[in-house]
Design a protein around this motif. Sequence first.
Motif, mmCIF file in Angstrom:
data_model
loop_
_atom_site.group_PDB
_atom_site.id
_atom_site.type_symbol
_atom_site.label_atom_id
_atom_site.label_comp_id
_atom_site.label_asym_id
_atom_site.label_seq_id
_atom_site.Cartn_x
_atom_site.Cartn_y
_atom_site.Cartn_z
ATOM 1 N N HIS A 20 0.733 -1.249 -0.089
ATOM 2 C CA HIS A 20 0.209 0.122 -0.172
ATOM 3 C C HIS A 20 0.953 1.172 0.046
ATOM 4 C CE1 HIS A 20 0.532 0.795 4.402
ATOM 5 N NE2 HIS A 20 0.230 -0.435 4.592
ATOM 6 N N ARG A 88 -5.576 1.783 -3.017
ATOM 7 C CA ARG A 88 -4.304 2.197 -2.094
ATOM 8 C C ARG A 88 -3.091 1.298 -2.601
ATOM 9 N NH1 ARG A 88 -3.614 4.046 2.703
ATOM 10 N NH2 ARG A 88 -3.248 2.163 3.585
ATOM 11 N N HIS A 106 -6.421 -6.993 6.488
ATOM 12 C CA HIS A 106 -7.448 -5.915 6.885
ATOM 13 C C HIS A 106 -8.499 -6.420 6.836
ATOM 14 C CE1 HIS A 106 -3.840 -3.141 5.728
ATOM 15 N NE2 HIS A 106 -4.309 -2.731 6.854
ATOM 16 N N ARG A 266 -6.957 5.520 16.502
ATOM 17 C CA ARG A 266 -6.434 4.407 17.342
ATOM 18 C C ARG A 266 -7.915 4.581 18.365
ATOM 19 N NH1 ARG A 266 -4.004 4.152 13.227
ATOM 20 N NH2 ARG A 266 -1.605 3.784 13.279
ATOM 21 N N GLY A 281 -11.590 6.176 4.300
ATOM 22 C CA GLY A 281 -10.580 5.513 4.727
ATOM 23 C C GLY A 281 -10.930 4.260 5.228
ATOM 24 N N GLY A 282 -10.161 3.728 6.110
ATOM 25 C CA GLY A 282 -10.471 2.122 6.539
ATOM 26 C C GLY A 282 -9.285 1.768 7.207
ATOM 27 N N HIS A 284 -8.332 -1.398 10.368
ATOM 28 C CA HIS A 284 -8.715 -2.368 11.420
ATOM 29 C C HIS A 284 -9.807 -1.748 12.292
ATOM 30 C CE1 HIS A 284 -5.163 -4.442 9.833
ATOM 31 N NE2 HIS A 284 -4.524 -3.418 10.167
ATOM 32 N N GLY A 289 -7.200 4.445 9.158
ATOM 33 C CA GLY A 289 -6.733 5.772 8.542
ATOM 34 C C GLY A 289 -7.716 6.286 7.878
ATOM 35 N N ALA A 290 -7.708 7.668 7.461
ATOM 36 C CA ALA A 290 -8.784 8.608 6.904
ATOM 37 C C ALA A 290 -8.185 9.596 6.216
ATOM 38 C CB ALA A 290 -9.766 8.750 7.786
ATOM 39 N N LYS A 291 -9.059 10.369 5.427
ATOM 40 C CA LYS A 291 -8.493 11.713 5.007
ATOM 41 C C LYS A 291 -9.479 12.879 5.297
ATOM 42 C CE LYS A 291 -6.043 9.500 1.474
ATOM 43 N NZ LYS A 291 -6.321 8.767 0.411
HETATM 44 P P1 AMP Z 1 -2.354 4.558 9.865
HETATM 45 O O1 AMP Z 1 -2.990 5.334 10.765
HETATM 46 O O2 AMP Z 1 -1.930 5.195 8.427
HETATM 47 O O3 AMP Z 1 -1.182 3.900 10.269
HETATM 48 O O4 AMP Z 1 -3.282 3.209 9.377
HETATM 49 C C1 AMP Z 1 -3.862 2.314 10.169
HETATM 50 C C2 AMP Z 1 -4.396 1.393 9.511
HETATM 51 O O5 AMP Z 1 -5.401 1.579 8.528
HETATM 52 C C3 AMP Z 1 -3.288 0.724 8.301
HETATM 53 O O6 AMP Z 1 -3.622 -0.795 8.616
HETATM 54 C C4 AMP Z 1 -3.528 1.075 7.131
HETATM 55 O O7 AMP Z 1 -3.368 0.112 6.009
HETATM 56 C C5 AMP Z 1 -5.018 1.423 7.219
HETATM 57 N N1 AMP Z 1 -5.335 2.946 6.433
HETATM 58 C C6 AMP Z 1 -4.813 3.706 6.592
HETATM 59 N N2 AMP Z 1 -5.275 4.716 5.891
HETATM 60 C C7 AMP Z 1 -6.296 4.342 5.024
HETATM 61 C C8 AMP Z 1 -7.286 4.536 4.064
HETATM 62 N N3 AMP Z 1 -6.962 5.828 3.739
HETATM 63 N N4 AMP Z 1 -8.077 3.716 3.644
HETATM 64 C C9 AMP Z 1 -8.095 2.402 3.991
HETATM 65 N N5 AMP Z 1 -7.128 1.851 4.931
HETATM 66 C C10 AMP Z 1 -6.449 3.029 5.576
#
Ligand code: AMP
Length: 311
Positions: A20, A88, A106, A266, A281-282, A284, A289-291
């Motif tokens: 990713h 991704r 995931h 988290r 986002g998405g 676990h 994570g998101a935007k």
């Molecule tokens: P992070 O906060 O970026 O460390 O991501 C936490 C978890 O969510 C990781 O397993 C990422 O692969 C997943 N993740 C992060 N951003 C996204 C997103 N925009 N869409 C889907 N999954 C995401």
Amino acid sequence: MYDKIVKKIEEYDDIAIYRHINPDFDAFGSQFGMYDLIKTTYPDKNVYVCGEFSSELVAKYDVLVDYRDVNYSKDVLGIVLDTANQERIDDQNYKLCKEIIKIDHHIVVDSYGQINFEDSTASSASQLVVDLYQNTKLQISKAGAGALYLGIIGDTARFLYRSTDKRTFKAASALIETGIDIVSLYDRMYLKKAKDLNVNKFILNNYHVDGNIAYYILTNEDLKMLEISRERGSDYVNMLSGIEEYYIWMAITENTADQNWRVSLRSRKYPVNKVAEKYNGGGHLLASGAKLQNIEQLDDLLRDLKELINE
Ligand code: AMP
């Protein structure tokens, strides 16, 4: 499943390995580990790693990778690690592959492979790659085992998270049997630079609290001032973890290149992925994570998270 994957690998001379965007320890660990498994077992195959490799994390892996452009004029098998959805995948040329094997841990949203090895109860994609190693004739080098160990440690926070179970320890044990030096691997992951203390200081001085939610914001200016890259902005999210009053904690980092704000969510208990999915986002249940399109959207996100807590 394991035999199906090995059979498919044996069918192809050219194999491209993806993971990713915004790669973390597990994304690189599973990618380099998979590369090593194939190259160690079948040295004559053309194996490629795909995506952006400018991250400082790359230097923490020992796998000797031959970085070359994929020759898509041939039949290429794509193996995609640690990536829930196609958008991704780092390097959208994966679409040029003849067939795809997806290996991911995931929550399943898109089974885009011809073969899908998906297990959302596994601690990490690296653990799934170790499963493949343990259950087939595939061989691994010490460097490959080290890469997979970094992946497992990264995604479990040193065996701390609930996703850690006996399969995780079994996988770690199989890797240790190859002779890896785990202390030097931990040093690579956790030895900090003095400038990290400045980031810690900044976060502790500036984090925000809204009800039972704690979060910090790093603007582009903050990143420059603190001398950290935007990719590393969420690395400090767990500074806000383990506090009884905070049920959900987040890192929010400005991304001027994409004109959005990256959010890392988290929780100890609340399924934040549900809310993350609403914001592009998405991930676990307890780590997503998101935007945000703009920082004003943070109010909506906070409202949704409070609703989640009060449900
Ligand atoms: P992070 O906060 O970026 O460390 O991501 C936490 C978890 O969510 C990781 O397993 C990422 O692969 C997943 N993740 C992060 N951003 C996204 C997103 N925009 N869409 C889907 N999954 C995401």
